[in-house]
Design a protein around this motif. Structure first.
Motif, PDB file in Angstrom:
ATOM      1  N   ALA A   1       0.861  -1.185   0.000  1.00 60.28           N
ATOM      2  CA  ALA A   1       0.000   0.000   0.000  1.00 60.28           C
ATOM      3  C   ALA A   1       0.892   1.228   0.000  1.00 60.28           C
ATOM      4  O   ALA A   1       2.057   1.165   0.391  1.00 60.28           O
ATOM      5  N   MET A   2       0.331   2.339  -0.441  1.00 56.47           N
ATOM      6  CA  MET A   2       1.046   3.607  -0.372  1.00 56.47           C
ATOM      7  C   MET A   2       0.598   4.321   0.903  1.00 56.47           C
ATOM      8  O   MET A   2      -0.515   4.110   1.364  1.00 56.47           O
ATOM      9  N   PRO A   3       1.371   5.234   1.529  1.00 56.28           N
ATOM     10  CA  PRO A   3       2.692   5.651   1.079  1.00 56.28           C
ATOM     11  C   PRO A   3       3.746   4.543   1.231  1.00 56.28           C
ATOM     12  O   PRO A   3       3.572   3.600   2.004  1.00 56.28           O
ATOM     13  N   TYR A   4       4.806   4.713   0.467  1.00 62.36           N
ATOM     14  CA  TYR A   4       5.880   3.735   0.429  1.00 62.36           C
ATOM     15  C   TYR A   4       6.719   3.842   1.707  1.00 62.36           C
ATOM     16  O   TYR A   4       7.670   4.603   1.779  1.00 62.36           O
ATOM     17  N   ASP A   5       6.281   3.118   2.745  1.00 63.70           N
ATOM     18  CA  ASP A   5       7.001   3.051   4.020  1.00 63.70           C
ATOM     19  C   ASP A   5       7.119   1.585   4.379  1.00 63.70           C
ATOM     20  O   ASP A   5       6.268   0.781   4.009  1.00 63.70           O
ATOM     21  N   ARG A   6       8.134   1.253   5.165  1.00 63.04           N
ATOM     22  CA  ARG A   6       8.425  -0.154   5.430  1.00 63.04           C
ATOM     23  C   ARG A   6       7.218  -0.973   5.905  1.00 63.04           C
ATOM     24  O   ARG A   6       7.025  -2.094   5.439  1.00 63.04           O
ATOM     25  N   PRO A   7       6.395  -0.461   6.828  1.00 66.85           N
ATOM     26  CA  PRO A   7       5.258  -1.288   7.276  1.00 66.85           C
ATOM     27  C   PRO A   7       4.291  -1.621   6.147  1.00 66.85           C
ATOM     28  O   PRO A   7       3.504  -2.554   6.263  1.00 66.85           O
ATOM     29  N   ASN A   8       4.340  -0.868   5.044  1.00 66.30           N
ATOM     30  CA  ASN A   8       3.471  -1.127   3.903  1.00 66.30           C
ATOM     31  C   ASN A   8       4.121  -1.993   2.841  1.00 66.30           C
ATOM     32  O   ASN A   8       3.633  -2.072   1.722  1.00 66.30           O
ATOM     33  N   THR A   9       5.266  -2.607   3.190  1.00 70.92           N
ATOM     34  CA  THR A   9       5.964  -3.409   2.179  1.00 70.92           C
ATOM     35  C   THR A   9       6.062  -4.868   2.614  1.00 70.92           C
ATOM     36  O   THR A   9       5.740  -5.224   3.759  1.00 70.92           O
ATOM     37  N   ALA A  10       6.556  -5.692   1.689  1.00 65.73           N
ATOM     38  CA  ALA A  10       6.766  -7.113   1.961  1.00 65.73           C
ATOM     39  C   ALA A  10       7.852  -7.334   3.004  1.00 65.73           C
ATOM     40  O   ALA A  10       8.064  -8.453   3.457  1.00 65.73           O
ATOM     41  N   LEU A  11       8.567  -6.259   3.389  1.00 67.03           N
ATOM     42  CA  LEU A  11       9.627  -6.383   4.392  1.00 67.03           C
ATOM     43  C   LEU A  11       9.105  -6.157   5.801  1.00 67.03           C
ATOM     44  O   LEU A  11       9.862  -6.261   6.778  1.00 67.03           O
ATOM     45  N   ALA A  12       7.808  -5.849   5.915  1.00 62.19           N
ATOM     46  CA  ALA A  12       7.256  -5.438   7.211  1.00 62.19           C
ATOM     47  C   ALA A  12       7.558  -6.436   8.324  1.00 62.19           C
ATOM     48  O   ALA A  12       7.843  -6.050   9.448  1.00 62.19           O
ATOM     49  N   HIS A  13       7.490  -7.737   8.004  1.00 59.63           N
ATOM     50  CA  HIS A  13       7.663  -8.723   9.071  1.00 59.63           C
ATOM     51  C   HIS A  13       9.123  -9.052   9.356  1.00 59.63           C
ATOM     52  O   HIS A  13       9.422  -9.899  10.189  1.00 59.63           O
ATOM     53  N   PHE A  14      10.064  -8.411   8.643  1.00 55.11           N
ATOM     54  CA  PHE A  14      11.479  -8.558   9.000  1.00 55.11           C
ATOM     55  C   PHE A  14      11.844  -7.382   9.919  1.00 55.11           C
ATOM     56  O   PHE A  14      11.942  -6.253   9.457  1.00 55.11           O
ATOM     57  N   THR A  15      12.010  -7.667  11.200  1.00 52.70           N
ATOM     58  CA  THR A  15      12.331  -6.585  12.143  1.00 52.70           C
ATOM     59  C   THR A  15      13.795  -6.201  12.002  1.00 52.70           C
ATOM     60  O   THR A  15      14.679  -7.063  12.049  1.00 52.70           O
ATOM     61  N   LEU A  16      14.052  -4.927  11.814  1.00 55.37           N
ATOM     62  CA  LEU A  16      15.425  -4.461  11.622  1.00 55.37           C
ATOM     63  C   LEU A  16      16.273  -4.728  12.867  1.00 55.37           C
ATOM     64  O   LEU A  16      15.835  -4.466  13.992  1.00 55.37           O
ATOM     65  N   CYS A  17      17.503  -5.224  12.663  1.00 52.37           N
ATOM     66  CA  CYS A  17      18.432  -5.370  13.782  1.00 52.37           C
ATOM     67  C   CYS A  17      18.955  -3.983  14.175  1.00 52.37           C
ATOM     68  O   CYS A  17      18.707  -2.994  13.474  1.00 52.37           O
ATOM     69  N   ASP A  18      19.679  -3.890  15.261  1.00 52.08           N
ATOM     70  CA  ASP A  18      20.124  -2.585  15.761  1.00 52.08           C
ATOM     71  C   ASP A  18      20.982  -1.836  14.743  1.00 52.08           C
ATOM     72  O   ASP A  18      20.840  -0.632  14.559  1.00 52.08           O
ATOM     73  N   ARG A  19      21.880  -2.577  14.092  1.00 50.80           N
ATOM     74  CA  ARG A  19      22.777  -1.893  13.152  1.00 50.80           C
ATOM     75  C   ARG A  19      21.999  -1.387  11.938  1.00 50.80           C
ATOM     76  O   ARG A  19      22.253  -0.297  11.433  1.00 50.80           O
ATOM     77  N   CYS A  20      21.064  -2.181  11.450  1.00 54.23           N
ATOM     78  CA  CYS A  20      20.230  -1.720  10.325  1.00 54.23           C
ATOM     79  C   CYS A  20      19.374  -0.532  10.755  1.00 54.23           C
ATOM     80  O   CYS A  20      19.204   0.430  10.013  1.00 54.23           O
ATOM     81  N   GLN A  21      18.844  -0.632  11.984  1.00 54.15           N
ATOM     82  CA  GLN A  21      18.008   0.455  12.502  1.00 54.15           C
ATOM     83  C   GLN A  21      18.787   1.769  12.535  1.00 54.15           C
ATOM     84  O   GLN A  21      18.260   2.826  12.177  1.00 54.15           O
ATOM     85  N   ASP A  22      20.072   1.683  12.944  1.00 57.63           N
ATOM     86  CA  ASP A  22      20.902   2.883  12.980  1.00 57.63           C
ATOM     87  C   ASP A  22      21.072   3.478  11.582  1.00 57.63           C
ATOM     88  O   ASP A  22      20.997   4.693  11.396  1.00 57.63           O
ATOM     89  N   GLU A  23      21.339   2.602  10.615  1.00 56.18           N
ATOM     90  CA  GLU A  23      21.511   3.085   9.238  1.00 56.18           C
ATOM     91  C   GLU A  23      20.209   3.707   8.729  1.00 56.18           C
ATOM     92  O   GLU A  23      20.208   4.758   8.091  1.00 56.18           O
ATOM     93  N   TYR A  24      19.107   3.038   9.033  1.00 58.76           N
ATOM     94  CA  TYR A  24      17.793   3.503   8.576  1.00 58.76           C
ATOM     95  C   TYR A  24      17.475   4.901   9.117  1.00 58.76           C
ATOM     96  O   TYR A  24      16.847   5.717   8.445  1.00 58.76           O
ATOM     97  N   GLY A  25      17.938   5.159  10.335  1.00 58.02           N
ATOM     98  CA  GLY A  25      17.581   6.428  10.982  1.00 58.02           C
ATOM     99  C   GLY A  25      18.595   7.546  10.794  1.00 58.02           C
ATOM    100  O   GLY A  25      18.364   8.658  11.259  1.00 58.02           O
ATOM    101  N   ASP A  26      19.715   7.278  10.133  1.00 58.84           N
ATOM    102  CA  ASP A  26      20.773   8.284  10.023  1.00 58.84           C
ATOM    103  C   ASP A  26      20.717   8.992   8.666  1.00 58.84           C
ATOM    104  O   ASP A  26      21.028   8.394   7.641  1.00 58.84           O
ATOM    105  N   PRO A  27      20.353  10.292   8.674  1.00 57.39           N
ATOM    106  CA  PRO A  27      20.215  11.007   7.400  1.00 57.39           C
ATOM    107  C   PRO A  27      21.503  11.064   6.590  1.00 57.39           C
ATOM    108  O   PRO A  27      21.469  11.289   5.391  1.00 57.39           O
ATOM    109  N   LEU A  28      22.642  10.887   7.242  1.00 54.92           N
ATOM    110  CA  LEU A  28      23.899  10.937   6.508  1.00 54.92           C
ATOM    111  C   LEU A  28      24.309   9.566   5.977  1.00 54.92           C
ATOM    112  O   LEU A  28      25.312   9.440   5.281  1.00 54.92           O
ATOM    113  N   ASP A  29      23.546   8.545   6.292  1.00 55.35           N
ATOM    114  CA  ASP A  29      23.864   7.202   5.805  1.00 55.35           C
ATOM    115  C   ASP A  29      23.183   6.970   4.462  1.00 55.35           C
ATOM    116  O   ASP A  29      22.070   7.449   4.248  1.00 55.35           O
TER     117      ASP A  29
END
Ligand SMILES: [Zn+2]
Ligand SMILES: [Zn+2]
Length: 784
Positions: A160-188
């Motif tokens: 579904a739109m908007p294109y955000d992770r909970p609306n994608t096929a990746l929703a049930h893969f919970t991000l690990c801490d390191r991925c979460q950090d990358e996801y949240g860092d605007p400079l990454d």
């Protein structure tokens, strides 16, 4: 991977004292789902500017302020340094009042953004991710699902739109801490990468073969490679569905694939390893590439490109038997990069489907439906929300033309010249189905679906029709469909409960061109294809229509003939040849041998022998008469074989046969194909009369193409003398034939016509849904 600011502190201090300015930019084009906003964020930090960036109605709006000189430099590189997957267009750049913010921020989308949804396309693995994939020190070394804000799946994983992770096929893969950090860092470079994943938290591969099961990406990959090296066939789950893969140099493996898939001759696409400085070395081993073709192969859709086969080459002859061209593509997902790099040579990569059906997407479905074809299955556990086959392109007339819309190229977005005041859905014709949706000034066309004959075809069709409306937040209030009453799409439209609007097949072809090249001036559109129901009840396919959407008039066509066996003739070119022979009284002994006496009697009485003017069937007849194709195992085979005969001879090198052109009682200009027969039918008896005593089969094929192109131009000139029309469109599957299309274009251009050839949509029935929209909108307006 933080970008270090290039501005040194002392200079910042000096410049802070300088007068500040503010600028505001509106950027359109492809800027959604490609990491454009994070790029702007990093760029602003690099230039030490304050301000903000946000999505605004499908566009991106930027406000930046700081010392004038730095602001200017920022503006200079805004477009030129944009991420490779983006195609930004500057809509506006203005000076703006200072806002005196203390930092640069990414703002939430403006409130009306949802009104103008842009569904992002699947993106090929970017260079940085490919480099990381091969970097032993990187934590995603050899991880088959590596991606970033600039690359990875989009359309095929969005629920579904908007294109955000909970609306994608990746929703049930919970991000690990390191991925979460990358996801949240605007400079990454993985800031807000929605399909973000790593070996610890993301999808993985598994392998199934003969009841055995191997878990874990690396082990599954090794099992798949072992199978490929042994000459086996594997089904590998990719981005938009499964591929059937085998060693493209192994004749035996390919023959087995062909016999299991009941596909004796249809050309098979190959995927080649990414190698060399430009990535194309592997491709150049199997095809010859012009500069334009090289660019097409690397383009963001990473399509299958139809290009001239390199001969002699490393591939088995049977990948494309009897043809001089080959469909080739580069790896576009990390899994494909790993497979091809490890295998080290080209692999056949053909759609994992049952003939004519949409590509298979789910593991259980693949194991059930491809069990008789594949020896093993390379699965993964990232769901594919909707299928998308690989797109196909070919360079024709100096431009890259789509032959099939698919993964990475669709939904295609086209701006409408005439507003659709009533949201409209269009369902295409019979084969090469796409679904299209129009509302306001927008139209979107889905990826290729296939045919609706099977249950699965109809299920996918219904899903795509529903998904398009849901994703874009638009409810259709009417449905446009082919005027043929027997097509599954017609029945679906009539049962939908919404007003259903029939559109004549060839008017849809003409309207598709008119919609792609809007103009107030009238258009003369040649709509040459296989068969479509015409408004006089006969089967059209060689018509020229004059007018504009909503108001077409048939002005030119071919001499009609009766087709013994009707639609069966599409797979049996000898029937078309026999039809021309019977109709014109010219004997074709070989055809009589293929036929039986009952067929002739039925034909004479008009039983199951519909009248047609199809140029597609003329191609079939020519291929049969020249002895290159009596039976076709796939649609369009006769035409492809005929074109392949031309070889490298320049288009138009054969002198054309003069095809008589006369007006019939209804005022329609008609070309008579009978003039072509002596040169095609009987080399012994009639060649001398045609002045072709020594002509080879290739020369006679050349003559056929050339004569058709001249006949087309003669029709256009006749119509221009009466009406003054200057714009000519070429639409319909026949114009996928490069030799004919290029020669017709050259002749028309030499006569001063403006020639329009489809560029955003296929010339074939893949564009019918869009044409139906254009036609339906125009007719609706006339009535209103
Ligand atoms: Zn990437
Ligand atoms: Zn992770």
């Amino acid at each position: 991977m933080s970008a270090a600011p290039e501005v040194v502190p002392e200079r910042v201090a000096q410049e802070r004292a300088a007068p500040h300015a503010a600028g505001r930019w509106r950027i359109g084009g492809r800027v959604q789902g490609v990491g454009f906003r994070p790029f702007i964020y990093r760029l602003a930090h690099e230039h030490a500017l304050t301000g903000w960036v946000r999505n605004h109605g499908g566009e991106v709006e930027i406000h930046a302020e700081g010392p004038a000189e730095r602001l200017r430099r920022f503006g200079d590189v805004l477009l030129s340094r944009a991420p490779p997957a983006a195609a930004p267009q500057l809509l506006r750049a203005l000076r703006a009042p200072l806002e005196h913010g203390d930092e640069f921020r990414i703002l939430a989308s403006s409130s009306d953004a949802e009104l103008d949804v842009r569904v992002p396309l699947d993106l090929f693995t970017c260079d940085e991710c490919v480099a990381e994939l091969g970097d032993r020190a990187a934590r995603r070394y050899r991880y088959p699902f590596i991606n970033c804000t600039q690359c990875g799946p989009r359309y095929t994983v969005i629920r579904a739109m908007p294109y955000d992770r909970p609306n994608t096929a990746l929703a049930h893969f919970t991000l690990c801490d390191r991925c979460q950090d990358e996801y949240g860092d605007p400079l990454d470079r993985r800031f807000h990468a929605q399909p973000l994943a790593c070996p610890d938290c993301g999808p993985r591969l598994y392998w199934r073969a003969a009841g055995a099961s191997i878990e874990g990406s690396e082990a599954a990959l090794a099992a798949a490679l072992a199978a490929l090296r042994e000459g086996r066939i594997i089904a590998a789950r990719g981005v938009g569905g499964y591929h059937l893969m085998c060693d493209a140099a192994n004749e035996h493996a390919i023959q087995r694939l062909r016999s299991r898939k009941h596909r004796p001759t249809k050309p098979l696409a190959v995927m080649v390893p990414w190698s060399g400085p430009d990535g194309l070395e592997g491709a150049r081993r199997v095809v010859r590439l012009t500069a334009l073709e090289a660019a097409a192969l690397r383009a963001s859709a990473r399509p299958i490109l139809i290009a001239a086969r390199a001969l002699p080459g490393p591939l088995a002859e049977s990948v494309a038997p009897g043809l001089r061209e080959l469909g080739v593509m580069l790896p576009y997902s990390p899994l494909h990069h790993l497979l091809l790099a490890d295998f080290g040579a080209a692999l056949v990569a053909t759609s994992g489907n049952v003939s004519g059906e949409p590509v298979v997407t789910a593991p259980e479905e693949a194991e059930a439906r491809l069990a008789h074809v594949a020896d093993g299955f390379l699965h993964h556990d990232r769901p594919i929300i909707r299928p998308a086959d690989d797109p196909v392109v070919r360079v024709i007339g100096g431009a890259v033309r789509p032959l099939r819309l698919g993964r990475g190229s669709a939904p295609v977005e086209i701006e409408l010249a005439r507003r659709a005041t009533v949201p409209t859905l269009a369902v295409g014709a019979f084969s090469k189905i796409t679904v299209a949706l129009a509302w306001g000034e927008r139209a979107v066309v889905s990826p290729h679906i296939g045919e609706l004959v099977s249950l699965r075809g109809r299920q996918v069709f219904a899903q795509v029709a529903e998904d398009l409306q849901r994703l874009y937040g638009v409810r259709a209030q009417r449905i446009a469909h082919d005027a043929h009453p027997g097509f599954p799409g017609t029945r679906w439209a009539r049962e939908s409960g919404l007003p259903a609007h029939p559109v004549w097949h060839h008017e849809a072809h003409a309207a598709a061109i008119a919609g792609e090249y809007p103009s107030e001036a009238p258009l003369l559109c040649f709509t040459w294809d296989g068969l479509g129901l015409g408004s006089d009840g006969s089967l059209w396919g060689g018509e020229a229509l004059l007018g504009r959407p909503g108001a077409w008039r048939r002005v030119a066509s071919w001499r009609p003939f009766r087709l013994p066996g009707g639609e069966r003739a599409a797979r049996e070119p000898w029937r078309s040849a026999l039809a021309l022979s019977w109709e014109s009284g010219l004997p074709w002994p070989q055809g009589e041998r293929l036929s039986d006496p009952l067929l002739r009697r039925a034909w004479e009485r008009g039983l199951n022998a519909p009248i047609t003017t199809s140029v597609g069937r003329l191609f079939d007849a020519a291929a049969a008469l020249l002895g290159v194709c009596h039976h076709a195992s796939h649609e369009g085979e006769a035409g492809m074989r005929l074109e392949a005969l031309l070889g490298d001879a320049p288009a138009g090198s054969a002198a054309p046969v003069a095809v008589p052109l006369q007006r019939d009682a209804d005022g329609v200009w008609r070309s008579d194909w009978a003039a072509l027969l002596p040169a095609l039918a009987d080399p012994q008896a009639d060649l001398a009369a045609a002045g072709l005593a020594t002509a080879s089969v290739a020369e006679r094929a050349q003559l056929f193409h050339s004569s058709l192109a001249h006949a087309l131009c003669a029709q256009a000139l006749a119509v221009r003398r009466e009406t003054g029309v200057e714009r000519v469109g070429l639409s319909g599957g026949v114009f996928q034939n490069r030799a004919l299309c290029e020669q017709a274009e050259a002749l028309l251009a030499a006569e001063g016509f403006e020639v329009l050839i489809p560029r955003r949509l296929p010339a074939n029935d893949g564009a019918i849904s869009f044409g139906q929209l254009i036609e339906c909108i125009a007719v609706g307006e006339e009535r209103a």
